[in-house]
Design an enzyme around this catalytic site. Structure first.
Site, PDB file in Angstrom:
ATOM      1  N   LYS A  80       4.157   0.512   9.843  1.00  0.00           N
ATOM      2  CA  LYS A  80       4.194   1.848   9.219  1.00  0.00           C
ATOM      3  C   LYS A  80       3.388   2.857  10.027  1.00  0.00           C
ATOM      4  O   LYS A  80       3.764   4.025  10.127  1.00  0.00           O
ATOM      5  CB  LYS A  80       3.653   1.765   7.789  1.00  0.00           C
ATOM      6  CG  LYS A  80       4.608   1.136   6.802  1.00  0.00           C
ATOM      7  CD  LYS A  80       4.137   1.310   5.377  1.00  0.00           C
ATOM      8  CE  LYS A  80       2.996   0.416   5.026  1.00  0.00           C
ATOM      9  NZ  LYS A  80       2.623   0.493   3.591  1.00  0.00           N
ATOM     10  N   GLU A  83       0.859  -1.186   0.000  1.00  0.00           N
ATOM     11  CA  GLU A  83       0.000   0.000   0.000  1.00  0.00           C
ATOM     12  C   GLU A  83       0.895   1.236   0.000  1.00  0.00           C
ATOM     13  O   GLU A  83       1.795   1.338   0.830  1.00  0.00           O
ATOM     14  CB  GLU A  83      -0.900   0.011   1.239  1.00  0.00           C
ATOM     15  CG  GLU A  83      -1.876   1.161   1.251  1.00  0.00           C
ATOM     16  CD  GLU A  83      -2.776   1.174   2.476  1.00  0.00           C
ATOM     17  OE1 GLU A  83      -3.623   2.080   2.570  1.00  0.00           O
ATOM     18  OE2 GLU A  83      -2.627   0.283   3.337  1.00  0.00           O
ATOM     19  N   ARG A  91       5.268 -13.183   9.880  1.00  0.00           N
ATOM     20  CA  ARG A  91       5.603 -11.765   9.772  1.00  0.00           C
ATOM     21  C   ARG A  91       6.988 -11.547  10.382  1.00  0.00           C
ATOM     22  O   ARG A  91       7.381 -12.233  11.325  1.00  0.00           O
ATOM     23  CB  ARG A  91       4.555 -10.938  10.526  1.00  0.00           C
ATOM     24  CG  ARG A  91       4.723  -9.435  10.412  1.00  0.00           C
ATOM     25  CD  ARG A  91       3.578  -8.756  11.161  1.00  0.00           C
ATOM     26  NE  ARG A  91       3.604  -7.313  10.980  1.00  0.00           N
ATOM     27  CZ  ARG A  91       4.231  -6.484  11.792  1.00  0.00           C
ATOM     28  NH1 ARG A  91       4.888  -6.942  12.841  1.00  0.00           N
ATOM     29  NH2 ARG A  91       4.195  -5.177  11.561  1.00  0.00           N
TER      30      ARG A  91
END
Length: 548
Positions: free
Chosen positions: A268, A32, A258
């Site tokens: 983020k 994104e 992850r």
């Protein structure tokens, strides 16, 4: 390019190909554009691009740009730059979820017509309350049983801007009693009156990730949709959309662990909080693990990819030691970085019995490879040593210079501290020393009593320098799990020292240097000054003690 180690995803694909399930492998990397890429993205990039290459397949770059409130063109440009910097090239043109907005809208109409979606006028807070929680099942919205005709009319009004932000949303009609909270009538579309960097003001309704992602995979013929374990529960929704929209040749989602690294945050959202509170200087601050930050710190693409390969791809979440990352760059730099002398916190010594103006000494650029050219180094009456290498009184196990004790200056002479000269405030101006010229008869007398080996620079042959010494940003091993993570910021995450580096650096232009006993450094490119050099410490040395 680094070849990926075999893992459970490799084994799944290999079995599928043997069974002729696919003619060609398609993967994708779908960030994104709401921030810079970090080392967790590097792991995903490495996996998706490497798997595609290993099986002679294709990997797409797709920008998941469905939220105009957070995304912009600047982030897109940095994402592209970082991927190229790592050494990868996406297949053909870049894909954008925004290019599928018209198709996604048609699929949402299909869900409404099939009685599987409805317009809800509950606000965000009410929707959350109606959904319930892990202990309580949800309850149906009062708008859930609207007719298909009414839903179609209102959805068209949403699209045409008749509703303000938050006044209506399109929700999927699944099961408000589901054990998986994500399946309790998730939102499909929300209203955003904000300019989109790609589509301008064409749209005021935007699809949610779970709806847009699986269909984007379908549009691009993705065979393996690889994501982290945090999307494990989303997999049920991924499958639900594909099944209920009658999609043929469905892409399959597989999850892997992850990346979490000690003393760091990867999120983020949390990095953005650090930036807004001015705790860090920006997305490219060398103390954080964004790819831009690591690049500014002095890390190389090879070291990052080696790290990703070393930690592997598994389905078990764990906290990776920061040493693993540091060892990858240290191993690379050890082979290619020339050795130089730098004094980061200088204190002056004067050799009272040295009568020459200067003396040239040949010292190795690579101590472990003595065949490589040596460089000239200047010894003189006045030298700088590091402040940590002197104590007025000797303590147990101390290996530096003290009054009445001897040390060896690296590659040169043995000296003995005789006297200290201080100013009115008690600060040391200089240390008066005696040197031994290392004749055979002197060596026999003094070699047994050497306290240690220290580095040094001649005052005649030094350049003023600023050294940025980076340490862990947090003082606890796992700040990601802390709600108030800012509370655990390390106040010494950056230390700035004024010192000196040897003049030879003007002749030895490299991307990195090992400053003996201090660590690996690179030039700080944000500062330019002809009279002063600026350095970032990339990583510390393994051992602080140098052998003879």
């Amino acid at each position: 390019m680094i070849k990926i180690n075999k893992n459970f995803i490799y084994n799944i694909i290999n079995k599928d190909l043997k069974k002729c399930k696919h003619k060609k492998i398609y993967t994708r990397f779908p960030p994104e554009p709401n921030g810079y890429l970090h080392i967790g993205h590097a792991k995903s990039i490495f996996l998706n691009f490497s798997i595609a290459k290993l099986f002679n397949g294709i990997c797409n770059l797709r920008l998941d740009d469905t939220d105009p409130l957070k995304e912009n063109k600047k982030y897109v440009n940095f994402i592209k730059y970082d991927i190229k910097w790592l050494g990868y090239k996406w297949h053909n043109n870049i894909f954008y979820t925004s290019q599928y907005f018209s198709l996604l809208y048609k699929f949402s109409i299909k869900l409404i017509k099939n009685g599987l979606a409805y317009i809800d006028e509950l606000n965000k807070k009410q929707i959350r309350k109606y959904k319930g929680n892990f202990n309580n099942i949800g309850k149906n919205s009062p708008y859930r049983n609207r007719s298909i005709k009414e839903n179609l009319i209102i959805f068209k009004k949403m699209k045409n801007g008749f509703f303000n932000d938050g006044k209506a949303s399109l929700r999927t009609k699944i099961n408000m009693s589901s054990n998986n909270i994500l399946m309790r009538d998730p939102i499909l579309y929300r209203i955003r009156f904000k300019k989109h960097y790609k589509t301008n003001y064409t749209w005021c309704i935007y699809p949610m990730y779970d709806f847009a992602h699986c269909l984007s995979d379908y549009f691009e013929k993705i065979t393996y949709s690889l994501c982290t374990l945090e999307f494990q529960d989303n997999k049920y929704l991924y499958k639900w959309f594909l099944y209920n929209l009658k999609i043929n040749k469905k892409p399959k989602q597989y999850e892997f662990s992850r990346l979490n690294i000690e003393y760091n945050i990867i999120s983020k959202r949390k990095i953005l909080i650090l930036i807004k509170k001015k705790i860090i200087l920006g997305w490219d601050d060398p103390r954080i693990l964004t790819l831009s930050g690591l690049r500014n710190r002095g890390y190389t693409p090879k070291s990052i990819l080696n790290f990703c390969n070393y930690i592997g791809v598994t389905r078990k979440n764990n906290l990776i030691k920061i040493n693993f990352l540091e060892n990858c760059i240290r191993k690379e730099l050890n082979l290619k970085s020339p050795r130089l002398m730098a004094v980061l916190d200088p204190i002056k010594i004067i050799i009272k019995n040295f009568k020459k103006k200067k003396e040239e000494i040949l010292i190795p650029n690579y101590p472990k490879n003595k065949k490589i050219n040596k460089r000239k180094y200047i010894f003189s009456k006045e030298l700088y040593i590091d402040r940590k290498d002197f104590k007025e009184k000797k303590t147990k196990n101390y290996k530096g210079l003290t009054i009445g004790n001897k040390v060896k200056l690296r590659y040169s002479y043995i000296i003995k501290a005789k006297k200290i000269k201080k100013d009115k405030n008690g600060n040391i101006i200089y240390i008066l020393c005696k040197y031994y010229n290392n004749k055979k008869e002197d060596k026999l007398k003094i070699k047994k009593n050497i306290n240690g080996i220290i580095h040094w620079i001649s005052t005649l042959y030094s350049i003023p320098s600023i050294f940025f010494l980076y340490n862990n940003l947090f003082n606890i091993t796992n700040p990601e799990i802390k709600k108030n993570f800012i509370k655990y910021i390390n106040k010494n995450s950056i230390i700035i020292n004024k010192g000196f580096v040897e003049k030879n650096i003007k002749k030895i232009i490299y991307s990195s240097y090992q400053f003996e006993r201090n660590g690996y450094f690179c030039l700080n490119k944000k500062f330019k000054n002809n009279k002063i050099f600026y350095f970032n410490r990339i990583v510390k040395l393994k051992s602080k003690i140098l052998k003879k």
